[in-house]
Design an enzyme around this catalytic site. Structure first.
Site, PDB file in Angstrom:
ATOM      1  NE  ARG A 136      -3.784  -2.313   2.236  1.00  0.00           N
ATOM      2  CZ  ARG A 136      -4.722  -2.609   3.102  1.00  0.00           C
ATOM      3  NH1 ARG A 136      -4.953  -1.789   4.122  1.00  0.00           N
ATOM      4  NH2 ARG A 136      -5.432  -3.712   2.975  1.00  0.00           N
ATOM      5  CD  GLU A 173      -8.501  -1.231  10.122  1.00  0.00           C
ATOM      6  OE1 GLU A 173      -8.346  -2.064   9.211  1.00  0.00           O
ATOM      7  OE2 GLU A 173      -8.621  -0.008   9.925  1.00  0.00           O
ATOM      8  CB  SER A 192     -11.606  -4.432   7.887  1.00  0.00           C
ATOM      9  OG  SER A 192     -11.211  -3.211   8.456  1.00  0.00           O
TER      10      SER A 192
END
Length: 428
Positions: A262, A349, A352
């Site tokens: 990413r 986080e 997900s």
């Protein structure tokens, strides 16, 4: 791609979804206008082509030489008109497709409206550790990782640039143990292990919905016209592209292990320390193809498996129902699990899981047979573990002497190691 018939029948539902996302509501009307123009252009073209075919038969049957010459001239004019109408239809179709591809998935009823700050906390599990009771101040994961020779960000930056790192020794072993535990947990739950490609074609990346507003997060190899995946979800979604699949025996479930990449565009200055936000990481990802009617049940199942993994790693966490504006284009609903990070005094986080309903399957032409022909399937995805988990594991399980306790579920994957300290591994 959204269900066009549903859009025609329920435009207000899509407008409400756009408002909840904080997205362009007028796009719905623009798509419907383009759809009407496209259908009108196609109808006019097909009518003219039918006339052309009928006229062609008349020309072929004409016996009189002079009359036939006149008909041939008329046929050419008609042919030119058909070509012009085909160009108009193609242009109208392109305009419609371009607009329709920009419309995100229709959110599921109950999803919170708004942006990231509007996500709703559903529950908390576990109690954050009180380090004062243990008599020491916790170190952050990078300080721990460096002291244990487990994480090396300086050499990662030297070799590859900012936001790259090496995992060495205990760090490398811990990541492999974590991902192996994740894969075993997924396999026991019916997911087939898969090692996926990390380079995919543009149509696969677009089909999963990642070339929308977050396209700047993706690495592209322009010379080869390929993209590096940010999650194995992309390759797993593309696995059954252009296929009719059989779900008569239940969902098709995969667990993909891959490197992920990413760009972290727009994150300048955020989480620059350590390995919370990096350009390359490892991940095990769940992916399911299911009947549309079973999608919400599968979503809950994926979430329960993520919580099982967090429990095995003995991490305090909370579950969030993510707000519409933070879903991404393909998700109709998403749940996040955030683990407690002691040195930050907050939850971050780790997982997900998204229900993408038929959005990806329509784009990738993945269908199943039904009583009235074929129909799109639903696709879902969810993280089982990734590199970022090391942050929470190191910080939550650190000891006063600088060692890190290994959660019991991970110990078999580390040869029975119960802790690792500056002096090395411990096995008791």
């Amino acid at each position: 791609m959204i269900d066009l018939q549903q859009l025609r029948d329920e435009p207000e539902a899509f407008k409400a979804s756009q408002r909840a996302r904080g997205a362009n509501v007028d796009l719905v009307d623009d798509i419907l206008t383009a759809d009407s123009a496209r259908r009108a252009a196609i109808t006019e073209f097909e009518d003219a082509r039918a006339q052309q075919k009928a006229f062609g038969k008349r020309v072929a049957q004409e016996k009189d030489k002079d009359a036939k010459a006149q008909l041939v001239s008329q046929a050419k004019e008609l042919s030119d008109r058909v070509k012009a109408l085909q160009a108009d239809a193609d242009e109208a179709d392109y305009t419609f497709t371009s607009l329709a591809s920009k419309l995100p998935n229709l959110i599921i009823d109950g999803v919170p409206a708004g942006g990231e700050e509007d996500s709703v906390e559903l529950r908390r599990e576990g109690t954050p550790r009180d380090f004062s009771a243990d008599g020491f101040e916790p170190k952050d994961h990078l300080e721990l990782g460096e002291s244990l020779r487990a994480i090396d960000t300086q050499r990662g930056a030297k070799v590859s640039g900012a936001r790259f790192h090496y995992l060495t020794g205990f760090g490398a072993r811990l990541e492999l143990a974590l991902l192996s535990l994740a894969m075993d947990t997924a396999q026991r739950a019916g997911f087939t292990p898969v090692i996926t490609p990390t380079l995919v074609k543009p149509d696969i990346m677009a089909g999963t919905g990642f070339l929308g507003e977050h396209a700047d997060e993706i690495y592209r190899l322009e010379a080869d016209d390929l993209f590096l995946v940010g999650t194995s979800e992309v390759a797993l979604a593309g696995y059954h592209k252009d296929e009719i699949i059989d779900l008569s025996d239940g969902p098709i479930r995969f667990a993909g292990w891959s490197s992920c990449y990413r760009r972290e565009a727009g994150s300048y200055g955020k989480d620059t320390r350590g390995i919370i936000r990096v350009h390359q990481f490892q991940k095990v990802e769940m992916f399911s193809y299911v009947h549309v009617d079973d999608a919400q049940e599968e979503h809950a199942r994926m979430l329960s498996l993520q919580e099982e993994m967090l429990g095995k790693c003995e991490l305090p966490y909370r579950v969030l129902d993510i707000a519409a504006g933070d879903l991404g284009d393909s998700a109709a609903r998403k749940f996040d699990c955030e683990a407690w990070v002691p040195t930050q005094g907050t939850y971050r986080e780790l997982t997900s899981t998204s229900n993408c309903t038929t959005f990806q399957a329509r784009r990738l032409s993945i269908r199943e047979r039904g009583e009235d022909g074929t129909r799109p399937v639903a696709t879902l995805n969810g993280t089982m573990a990734n590199t970022r988990w090391l942050v929470a594991i190191l910080e939550n399980h650190q000891q006063a002497d600088g060692s890190v306790r290994v959660p019991e579920a991970l110990q078999p994957y580390l040869g029975g190691m119960t802790a690792y300290g500056p002096e090395g591994p411990r096995y008791s």
